[in-house]
Design an enzyme around this catalytic site. Structure first.
Site, short mmCIF file in Angstrom:
data_model
loop_
_atom_site.label_atom_id
_atom_site.label_comp_id
_atom_site.label_asym_id
_atom_site.label_seq_id
_atom_site.Cartn_x
_atom_site.Cartn_y
_atom_site.Cartn_z
N LYS A 22 48.19 33.93 38.99
CA LYS A 22 47.00 33.89 39.17
C LYS A 22 45.64 34.34 38.12
O LYS A 22 45.23 33.02 38.13
CB LYS A 22 46.57 34.83 40.32
N CYS A 117 37.01 41.09 44.57
CA CYS A 117 37.70 42.27 45.41
C CYS A 117 36.41 43.22 45.02
O CYS A 117 36.06 43.04 44.18
CB CYS A 117 38.48 42.03 44.79
N ARG A 122 30.78 45.96 39.60
CA ARG A 122 31.84 45.18 38.91
C ARG A 122 30.93 44.82 38.44
O ARG A 122 30.47 43.60 38.46
CB ARG A 122 32.62 44.06 40.05
N ASP A 306 46.66 47.16 38.55
CA ASP A 306 47.00 45.85 39.87
C ASP A 306 47.75 45.86 40.59
O ASP A 306 48.07 45.21 41.83
CB ASP A 306 46.37 44.35 39.30
N ARG A 398 44.63 34.99 48.72
CA ARG A 398 44.26 34.32 47.82
C ARG A 398 45.18 34.88 46.32
O ARG A 398 45.21 34.53 45.23
CB ARG A 398 42.70 36.28 47.21
N1 EPU Z 1 33.31 46.04 33.26
C1 EPU Z 1 31.79 46.27 32.64
N2 EPU Z 1 30.82 44.70 32.23
C2 EPU Z 1 31.55 44.06 32.35
C3 EPU Z 1 33.09 43.50 32.49
C4 EPU Z 1 33.85 44.52 32.99
O1 EPU Z 1 31.74 47.25 32.54
O2 EPU Z 1 30.79 43.08 32.03
C5 EPU Z 1 33.89 47.09 33.02
C6 EPU Z 1 34.25 47.30 34.53
O3 EPU Z 1 33.79 47.56 35.85
C7 EPU Z 1 35.40 47.62 34.75
C8 EPU Z 1 36.61 47.42 33.48
O4 EPU Z 1 35.23 46.97 32.60
O5 EPU Z 1 35.44 49.37 34.76
C9 EPU Z 1 37.61 46.29 32.75
O6 EPU Z 1 36.95 45.19 34.56
P1 EPU Z 1 37.49 43.38 33.90
O7 EPU Z 1 35.97 42.81 33.60
O8 EPU Z 1 38.42 43.52 32.72
O9 EPU Z 1 37.58 42.85 34.74
P2 EPU Z 1 37.78 41.69 35.38
O10 EPU Z 1 37.74 40.33 34.19
O11 EPU Z 1 36.17 41.61 36.86
C10 EPU Z 1 40.31 41.13 35.88
C11 EPU Z 1 40.74 40.60 37.57
C12 EPU Z 1 41.42 41.73 38.14
C13 EPU Z 1 41.44 43.04 37.37
C14 EPU Z 1 41.35 43.13 36.20
C15 EPU Z 1 41.60 44.94 34.74
C16 EPU Z 1 40.57 38.92 37.23
C17 EPU Z 1 40.45 37.47 38.14
N3 EPU Z 1 40.81 39.78 37.88
O12 EPU Z 1 38.92 41.40 36.48
O13 EPU Z 1 42.43 41.42 39.52
O14 EPU Z 1 41.76 44.08 38.21
O15 EPU Z 1 41.06 42.13 35.23
O16 EPU Z 1 42.99 44.04 34.66
O17 EPU Z 1 41.38 37.89 36.35
C18 EPU Z 1 42.89 41.39 40.58
O18 EPU Z 1 43.86 40.69 40.37
O19 EPU Z 1 43.92 41.73 41.88
C19 EPU Z 1 42.06 41.80 40.10
C20 EPU Z 1 40.97 42.67 41.15
#
Ligand code: EPU
Length: 431
Positions: A22, A117, A122, A306, A398
């Site tokens: 995904k 989610c 975020r 995750d 999803r």
């Molecule tokens: N963060 C920041 N600033 C940013 C981006 C992130 O401070 O600009 C922080 C977040 O608050 C968090 C950490 O960095 O504490 C990690 O966030 P990350 O950006 O890695 O998460 P994401 O890209 O929004 C993806 C996956 C999530 C998964 C996370 C961590 C997608 C669409 N989502 O989210 O997947 O939990 O990486 O591995 O790729 C899931 O599949 O259930 C899911 C939630």
């Protein structure tokens, strides 16, 4: 309203085939906007997040053709940056990857703020920092509006203050067609980042070092069409491993990359589960009672956030006291309240949960609070005594292809009840 009805207590036996990843697919579909030609994507997971992203691409003028349920051909030759289906964008986290792909291709972007989610705050500040460094002005309101004077991004050195999967992928997408070299330091290293880079490279990009903490992207003038197969989903595989651990039995999980599962395998072995690794599959067996373990979630190659709720459901049934520390998200314990309705004994304090394992969980009416929380409730329901109903299953759909069908094949007594016809036709209509 659709729900799952689970009659728990059966052991799981048989084989299950894992679908495409995904979190790779949800970046690769928006990145297809960069490709000048037809891009054929295979092993696409049939989940509502990928269907939503394909609809968004269509709303931007792309031609999207489903060749079969897991293969899609996308032609973005006539696509634009404006007038997307903003309602769909708002409902999905990965819509932020359109900022990178629109800026990369057109030098101008408009998306909504991403949904997805809810685990507390975020932020997207690291995405914005990356786009700014490459020369874009970015305005964040209900929408994200970004524009590059001169309409072409230029390469930059970007140090991420926080290891972020999304920011790493978004900057890679934006940088592929930029002028000059971009270097991302403190980059995330998840398998789906390597997969995105491999997809882009197969279409003519020059991305190096994906999977390490320094990614270098040499901008090219154009990406050409091609064919790419998405890697298997590490978290879907881990979810079936956890389900087998919780219910007992023996399951062969096929179409996996065992290396990507190392930290899950190691933790399950610590809990007394047998995991045998083969080149493209893992065999999971559990007979005696699960043992306690401590979990700390971290960016890859650490234990994945995750998988935290699914392993939490297993630990609720393990012998002894376990401690879970959530190292990525502020608020990823909403499932705990639901598990308590089934008799779990878990105390949460901030990012730490202390789990006193119980011998049995009892069926109850519970809700899926988010995607992985929903998977955890299904695992708990399958392992519990009696009937469990799980509401809000749209969260689960999803991210898990044919979750119910795959679990039924393993002997799980789970059914969808009160199903309206329309949503089940998604896959067939996606083209
Ligand atoms: N963060 C920041 N600033 C940013 C981006 C992130 O401070 O600009 C922080 C977040 O608050 C968090 C950490 O960095 O504490 C990690 O966030 P990350 O950006 O890695 O998460 P994401 O890209 O929004 C993806 C996956 C999530 C998964 C996370 C961590 C997608 C669409 N989502 O989210 O997947 O939990 O990486 O591995 O790729 C899931 O599949 O259930 C899911 C939630």
């Amino acid at each position: 309203m659709e729900k799952y009805r689970i009659n728990g207590g059966s052991r799981l036996h048989g084989e299950v085939e894992i679908s495409g990843a995904k979190n790779a697919a949800v970046a690769i579909i928006p990145a297809a906007l960069l490709v000048d030609g037809v891009c054929r994507i295979e092993n696409l997971p049939q989940i509502s997040d990928t269907v939503t992203l394909l609809y968004i691409l269509e709303s931007l003028g792309a031609t999207v053709r489903m060749i079969n349920p897991s293969t899609v051909e996308i032609d973005c030759s006539h696509a634009t940056w404006n007038g997307a289906d903003y309602d769909r964008m708002r409902g999905i986290r990965a819509s932020y990857y359109f900022v990178g792909s629109m800026l990369g291709r057109f030098g101008i972007a408009r998306t909504t703020m991403p949904g997805g989610c809810n685990f507390g705050v975020r932020p997207i500040d690291q995405h914005v920092k990356g786009m700014n460094a490459m020369g874009a002005d970015v305005q964040v309101t209900d929408f994200i509006d970004a524009e590059v004077p001169g309409r072409r991004l230029r390469g930059a050195s970007i140090y991420l203050d926080k290891v972020s999967v999304g920011a790493t992928m978004n900057i890679i997408i934006a940088a592929v067609l930029a002028e000059g070299r971009t270097v991302i330091e403190n980059a995330a290293r998840e398998p789906h980042i390597v997969d995105l880079a491999n997809f882009l490279n197969s279409m003519g990009a020059d991305v190096r070092g994906a999977g390490t903490d320094t990614v270098k992207i040499n901008g090219v003038d154009r990406l050409h069409g091609g064919t790419y197969a998405i890697i298997p989903d590490q978290i879907e595989a881990g979810t079936y491993m956890a389900a087998t651990a919780a219910c007992g039995g023996e399951v062969l999980i096929r179409n996996v990359i065992p290396k990507h599962l190392d930290c899950i395998t190691a933790k399950l072995r610590e809990m007394g589960v047998t995991v045998e690794e083969y080149p493209e599959s893992v065999l999971v067996r559990r007979d005696g009672r699960l043992r306690r373990a401590n979990i700390k979630t971290q960016p890859y190659p650490g234990f994945p956030t995750d998988m935290q709720p699914q392993i939490g459901a297993c630990l609720a049934l393990a012998q002894g006291t376990s401690v879970i520390t959530e190292g990525v998200w502020d608020n990823r314990y909403k499932y705990v309240n639901e598990l308590r309705k089934m008799g779990a004994q878990i105390q949460v304090d901030g990012r730490v949960a202390v789990v006193e394992g119980v011998e049995t969980l009892n069926g109850a009416s519970v809700a899926a609070c988010d995607l992985r929380a929903g998977a955890a409730m299904v695992i708990a329901g399958l392992a519990a005594q009696g009937i469990t109903t799980v509401e809000d299953i749209h969260f689960i759909e999803r991210g898990y292809q044919e979750f119910v069908g795959k679990l039924q094949l393993l002997g799980g007594d789970i059914h969808i009840i009160d199903v309206p016809e329309e949503p089940r036709r998604w896959a067939a209509n996606a083209g």
